[in-house]
Design an enzyme around this catalytic site. Structure first.
Site, PDB file in Angstrom:
ATOM      1  N   GLY A  56      27.364  38.667 -16.247  1.00  0.00           N
ATOM      2  CA  GLY A  56      28.737  38.342 -15.866  1.00  0.00           C
ATOM      3  C   GLY A  56      28.941  38.841 -14.441  1.00  0.00           C
ATOM      4  O   GLY A  56      28.577  39.984 -14.123  1.00  0.00           O
ATOM      5  N   GLN A  88      26.138  32.685 -24.634  1.00  0.00           N
ATOM      6  CA  GLN A  88      27.088  33.771 -24.345  1.00  0.00           C
ATOM      7  C   GLN A  88      28.448  33.540 -25.017  1.00  0.00           C
ATOM      8  O   GLN A  88      29.159  34.489 -25.328  1.00  0.00           O
ATOM      9  CB  GLN A  88      27.312  33.915 -22.835  1.00  0.00           C
ATOM     10  N   ASP A 111      31.146  32.523 -10.921  1.00  0.00           N
ATOM     11  CA  ASP A 111      30.114  33.401 -10.358  1.00  0.00           C
ATOM     12  C   ASP A 111      30.160  33.421  -8.840  1.00  0.00           C
ATOM     13  O   ASP A 111      29.716  34.365  -8.205  1.00  0.00           O
ATOM     14  CB  ASP A 111      28.735  32.976 -10.854  1.00  0.00           C
TER      15      ASP A 111
HETATM   16  O1  MRU Z   1      24.468  34.221 -16.709  1.00  0.00           O
HETATM   17  P1  MRU Z   1      25.692  35.054 -16.985  1.00  0.00           P
HETATM   18  O2  MRU Z   1      25.904  35.364 -18.417  1.00  0.00           O
HETATM   19  O3  MRU Z   1      25.742  36.276 -16.089  1.00  0.00           O
HETATM   20  O4  MRU Z   1      26.869  34.098 -16.513  1.00  0.00           O
HETATM   21  C1  MRU Z   1      28.195  34.486 -16.696  1.00  0.00           C
HETATM   22  C2  MRU Z   1      29.145  33.456 -16.336  1.00  0.00           C
HETATM   23  O5  MRU Z   1      28.809  32.373 -15.902  1.00  0.00           O
HETATM   24  C3  MRU Z   1      30.567  33.814 -16.406  1.00  0.00           C
HETATM   25  O6  MRU Z   1      31.335  32.727 -16.802  1.00  0.00           O
HETATM   26  C4  MRU Z   1      30.970  34.250 -15.012  1.00  0.00           C
HETATM   27  O7  MRU Z   1      30.155  35.291 -14.564  1.00  0.00           O
HETATM   28  C5  MRU Z   1      32.350  34.648 -14.947  1.00  0.00           C
HETATM   29  S1  MRU Z   1      32.454  36.285 -15.411  1.00  0.00           S
HETATM   30  C6  MRU Z   1      33.831  37.002 -15.562  1.00  0.00           C
END
Ligand code: MRU
Length: 366
Positions: free
Chosen positions: A62, A210, A251
């Site tokens: 995240g 997730q 991100d």
């Molecule tokens: O690959 P991840 O699990 O790190 O990706 C997370 C996401 O895409 C979330 O939607 C994003 O980081 C927003 S977090 C508050």
């Protein structure tokens, strides 16, 4: 957030009585997100290499949490060696751990600028202090996003005739993806806590699930009604009037309001646009990359191991966590981890400063 009556953040320094180690030495506590929702386990990280492994393997993940983890990674590095050379090398190693979430670069750069102007003897303490500050700020920012998002939900639900206000979210942008509160889920927690009747459609979010594993777990712990759907179901639900709003995290967001988020977000935005459903991205300011304008050409999209597509992990009937193959042995798989939703498909961006049309993002932070 509370887990079984105990208050947790997703990352914290460990010292003194809490730590099996010597008083003056800090280590860092995290929640291992790779085994949720089946097991809740805390891990103690004692050096930079362990932090980098935790980021790469997504024990912490995240965008905002990756930023906080990188800050504590720098503190762990400085604890070992305060030299300029070591700080530089550690920053480089962290920057290579995950490329897309801009929070990582933002946090590493901030730690470097704080440390660069200090004499060697002041660096260790300053590094731990700055990492803690980044975490406190993240919590405050996300709380503010929650309040601004709450106002949006309240306004939209006033026109709603359904029994519950139905919000669709993708991936996990809850407290597990941040230090606390979450980004996309912060308005949802705020609405639920304000007594509103809401229901959340949770995209499973293949390949790492997730949504199904983390978002569903978080919402369940908070008592928020939710239903897990396959990634392909959102468009159908939108066509049948069962989605009132979409809120996702991000991100990296460009200065022009293009939103880079977990793979699959773009398809949800297209379906929302086609069905005239408001599509919001909840974005803390450290997630905005002011240096770029065109998300499609300027953002490096992380390509993860194809095995994440070919295999799934879950709880077997004997209580063990197992990984099984779901594709033919000889088939290739491809695993881009993020995609780009152009600003024209985004109704609004919810930030700690308020909600804005993507094209006015710059003005909001001027
Ligand atoms: O690959 P991840 O699990 O790190 O990706 C997370 C996401 O895409 C979330 O939607 C994003 O980081 C927003 S977090 C508050």
């Amino acid at each position: 957030m509370k887990i079984d009556e105990k208050v947790y953040r997703t990352i914290w320094p460990i010292t003194g009585a809490d730590s099996p180690k010597n008083d003056a030495i800090f280590s860092v506590g995290i929640i291992d997100q790779t085994i949720l929702p089946h097991r809740f386990e805390v891990k103690e990280l004692t050096n930079l290499d362990e932090m980098i492994v935790a980021i790469k393997t997504m024990q912490v993940r995240g965008a905002p949490l990756i930023g906080a983890a990188a800050a504590y990674g720098m503190a762990l590095a400085v604890q070992e060696n305060v030299s300029d050379l070591h700080i530089e090398k550690s920053a480089k190693a962290l920057l290579q751990s995950r490329p897309t979430a801009i929070n990582l670069r933002w946090a590493v750069n901030r730690m470097q600028s704080v440390l660069a102007v200090l004499p060697s003897e002041a660096r260790n303490q300053a590094a731990w202090r700055e990492a803690a500050l980044i975490c406190d700020e993240d919590e405050q920012i996300n709380h503010a996003i929650g309040q601004h998002g709450l106002a949006l939900i309240q306004a939209a639900s006033a026109k709603n005739t359904n029994e519950s206000f139905n919000i669709l979210t993708h991936c996990n942008a809850g407290w597990l993806a941040t230090v606390d509160w979450g980004t996309a889920l912060a308005p949802i927690y705020a609405a639920h806590d304000a007594g509103m009747s809401i229901h959340i459609w949770v995209d499973e979010t293949r390949p790492r699930n997730q949504g199904a594993s983390l978002t569903a777990w978080e919402l369940g712990k908070h008592g928020i009604p939710h239903t897990i759907i396959s990634d392909n179901a959102g468009g159908h639900l939108m066509q049948h009037g069962q989605v009132d709003m979409v809120i996702v995290g991000a991100d990296r967001v460009t200065s022009t309001g293009d939103v880079c988020n977990k793979i699959g977000t773009y398809l949800k935005a297209l379906a929302a646009f086609d069905n005239n459903i408001p599509f919001y991205a909840a974005v803390p300011s450290p997630t905005i990359d002011w240096t770029i304008k065109d998300g499609r050409s300027d953002i490096e999209i992380e390509m993860r191991d194809a095995d994440e597509v070919s295999y799934v992990t879950g709880l077997a009937s004997d209580g063990t966590i197992q990984t099984v193959r779901v594709t033919p042995e000889q088939s290739h798989a491809l695993n881009p981890a993020f995609d780009l939703t152009p600003a024209r498909l985004v109704t609004g961006i919810i930030t700690e400063r308020g909600v804005t049309n993507p094209s006015n993002l710059k003005q909001l932070f001027r």
